[in-house]
Design an enzyme around this catalytic site. Sequence first.
Site, short mmCIF file in Angstrom:
data_model
loop_
_atom_site.label_atom_id
_atom_site.label_comp_id
_atom_site.label_asym_id
_atom_site.label_seq_id
_atom_site.Cartn_x
_atom_site.Cartn_y
_atom_site.Cartn_z
N LYS A 179 82.65 -7.21 26.81
CA LYS A 179 84.12 -7.32 26.87
C LYS A 179 84.66 -6.24 25.96
CE LYS A 179 87.23 -9.12 24.54
NZ LYS A 179 88.13 -7.94 24.56
N GLU A 254 79.81 -6.08 12.99
CA GLU A 254 80.29 -4.86 12.31
C GLU A 254 81.76 -5.12 12.02
OE1 GLU A 254 78.42 -2.54 11.43
OE2 GLU A 254 76.66 -2.79 12.71
N CYS A 288 86.52 2.08 10.60
CA CYS A 288 86.08 1.03 9.66
C CYS A 288 85.41 1.63 8.42
CB CYS A 288 85.18 0.04 10.36
SG CYS A 288 83.76 0.79 11.14
N GLU A 385 92.31 -4.09 4.02
CA GLU A 385 91.89 -2.86 4.70
C GLU A 385 93.14 -2.20 5.32
OE1 GLU A 385 89.51 -3.56 8.17
OE2 GLU A 385 88.54 -1.61 8.00
P1 NAD Z 1 92.10 -7.97 15.93
O1 NAD Z 1 91.20 -8.65 14.99
O2 NAD Z 1 93.12 -8.81 16.66
O3 NAD Z 1 91.25 -7.22 17.06
C1 NAD Z 1 90.17 -6.35 16.77
C2 NAD Z 1 89.32 -6.24 18.04
O4 NAD Z 1 88.68 -7.48 18.28
C3 NAD Z 1 90.15 -5.98 19.29
O5 NAD Z 1 89.47 -5.07 20.09
C4 NAD Z 1 90.27 -7.32 19.98
O6 NAD Z 1 90.31 -7.18 21.39
C5 NAD Z 1 89.02 -8.02 19.56
N1 NAD Z 1 89.21 -9.44 19.38
C6 NAD Z 1 90.24 -10.07 18.77
N2 NAD Z 1 90.07 -11.41 18.79
C7 NAD Z 1 88.91 -11.62 19.44
C8 NAD Z 1 88.16 -12.79 19.76
N3 NAD Z 1 88.58 -14.03 19.41
N4 NAD Z 1 87.00 -12.64 20.44
C9 NAD Z 1 86.55 -11.42 20.77
N5 NAD Z 1 87.20 -10.29 20.49
C10 NAD Z 1 88.35 -10.38 19.82
O7 NAD Z 1 92.81 -6.83 15.18
P2 NAD Z 1 93.70 -5.59 15.65
O8 NAD Z 1 95.15 -5.86 15.36
O9 NAD Z 1 93.37 -5.10 17.01
O10 NAD Z 1 93.17 -4.58 14.59
C11 NAD Z 1 93.51 -4.84 13.25
C12 NAD Z 1 92.33 -4.97 12.36
O11 NAD Z 1 91.09 -5.09 13.04
C13 NAD Z 1 92.20 -3.73 11.53
O12 NAD Z 1 92.98 -3.85 10.38
C14 NAD Z 1 90.74 -3.67 11.21
O13 NAD Z 1 90.50 -4.39 10.03
C15 NAD Z 1 90.08 -4.42 12.32
N6 NAD Z 1 89.32 -3.55 13.22
C16 NAD Z 1 88.09 -3.16 12.81
C17 NAD Z 1 87.35 -2.32 13.63
C18 NAD Z 1 85.99 -1.87 13.20
O14 NAD Z 1 85.54 -0.83 13.66
N7 NAD Z 1 85.26 -2.62 12.38
C19 NAD Z 1 87.87 -1.88 14.83
C20 NAD Z 1 89.14 -2.30 15.23
C21 NAD Z 1 89.87 -3.15 14.41
#
Ligand code: NAD
Length: 480
Positions: A179, A254, A288, A385
């Site tokens: 996904k 991750e 990240c 972060e």
């Molecule tokens: P978010 O936590 O809502 O989403 C992050 C990612 O996870 C998105 O691609 C989303 O589709 C997916 N996701 C969210 N809830 C999920 C669930 N219940 N099950 C499976 N997938 C899910 O956050 P956001 O607003 O998109 O991004 C904000 C924060 O997310 C950032 O501040 C950062 O800390 C973190 N982030 C980290 C990475 C990384 O590479 N570690 C990448 C993207 C975002």
Amino acid sequence: MESGAMYTELDLFIGGERIGSALRSGEPVLNPATGDVIGTLPHATRADLDRALETSARAFKVWKRTLAVDRAKIMRRAADILRDRQERIAQILTLEEGKPLRESRAELTLSIETLDWMADEGRRSYGRVIPGHTPDARVLAVREPVGPVAAFTPWNFPALTTLRKISGALGAGCSIILKAAEETPGTAVEIARAFEDAGLPDGVLQLVFGVPADVSEYLLASDVIRKISFTGSTRVGQNLAAMAASRSIRFTMELGGHAPVLVFPDADIDKAVELMGGFKYRNAGQVCVAPTRFFVHEDVHDRFASALTAFAANLKVGDGLDEASTMGPMANLRRVDAMQAMVEDAKRTGATITTGGERIGNAGYFFAPTVMTGVQDAARILREEPFGPIAPIMRFSGMDEVIAKANSLPFGLSSYVFTASERTARIVSQELEAGMVAVNSATVSLPQAPFGGIKSSGEGSEGGIEGLQAYTQTKLVVQQ
Ligand code: NAD
């Protein structure tokens, strides 16, 4: 909608079939540089997910019995196809995510190298022969593929996060339901197409989209799934890990980081500014492992701060499709709002903004490359972060003090050290609580090396031997 012409048809890949947006309801995909709609993404229904699960179970039986050498051939063929299509996919990636084209190309190069590397490593998934307990006993520890995998990838590196998971799973002999992020689906669709064209048996790789929490909960509840791999925020990762633990299935996480950069007085300051400046503003800071807390020794603090300020002020912020742009927009409006709130909070707690600090324009999601000094411990940006183009700089005077500061957060992903001293490098890399330490370097992501965090930043590694083993389980065979 001019730019839409370059985008791609968005499909679900389920059970060897493609299902397009004409057949399912879904959501629009936006170009973050303009806010324009560039595509419509179909969402998988419950029935689609059921079919994906059944197919994954069936395809696993086929793929795990496929010879490693034949698996490697298909994976390498997919890598060649991706290389042939690299320029087009780079444009799709930039269109949906916003990063400058040169960054999209570089991300694809690293992603494809990862696929090549794992294709070969899958041929070396060795076990062990262990001395027996009787003269005739044969005692073996063998590695087997863990089973069908559910993987969830974020929007910031739509090619790399996706191909890391696919490569590890396929190299080990697992089937995988991916996904990918709904905000950047086109890159994942192109990757799925490349595997289809390379002759990967139907159902070994399937691609679904939907409401993230609904899809992940549904897939994780199924007995078919034996492993999950997630890249994203710590909050979501910890929820998914709890679900995986309740079913005793393996997981790789991750998650977020808040990387300290330690600049000692004997460091090559120009090099530190060039490497950390380049890394800080890559993908508008939405990385990240981006450097996010700059601790600079008081003897070199002012020089470092003014050089980093000049570096940030010289960046050319613009549409990633424009070759002249050195920083693109943020991926979505949530991030712009988050940056604004963090800057206001830092100012309230005494920080000085030396450049940037605000949104640029109203069209698209641009935020100015920002540097701030005099940031106090109370500021949110030093605990949360930032995931954006803001560099907070703090002074330090002693090694123990700076190590304690660097280790003071629950995060432990990457960290960066600049020093000319072997001794400082050794002590600091030993003492830092982080999954990755780069000394006089900004590189922590290599196909052949483990990439992962400790503490709240995650569990397990992707890349390297560890990234393959994450998709295997050990079986003991004692034969008399
Ligand atoms: P978010 O936590 O809502 O989403 C992050 C990612 O996870 C998105 O691609 C989303 O589709 C997916 N996701 C969210 N809830 C999920 C669930 N219940 N099950 C499976 N997938 C899910 O956050 P956001 O607003 O998109 O991004 C904000 C924060 O997310 C950032 O501040 C950062 O800390 C973190 N982030 C980290 C990475 C990384 O590479 N570690 C990448 C993207 C975002």
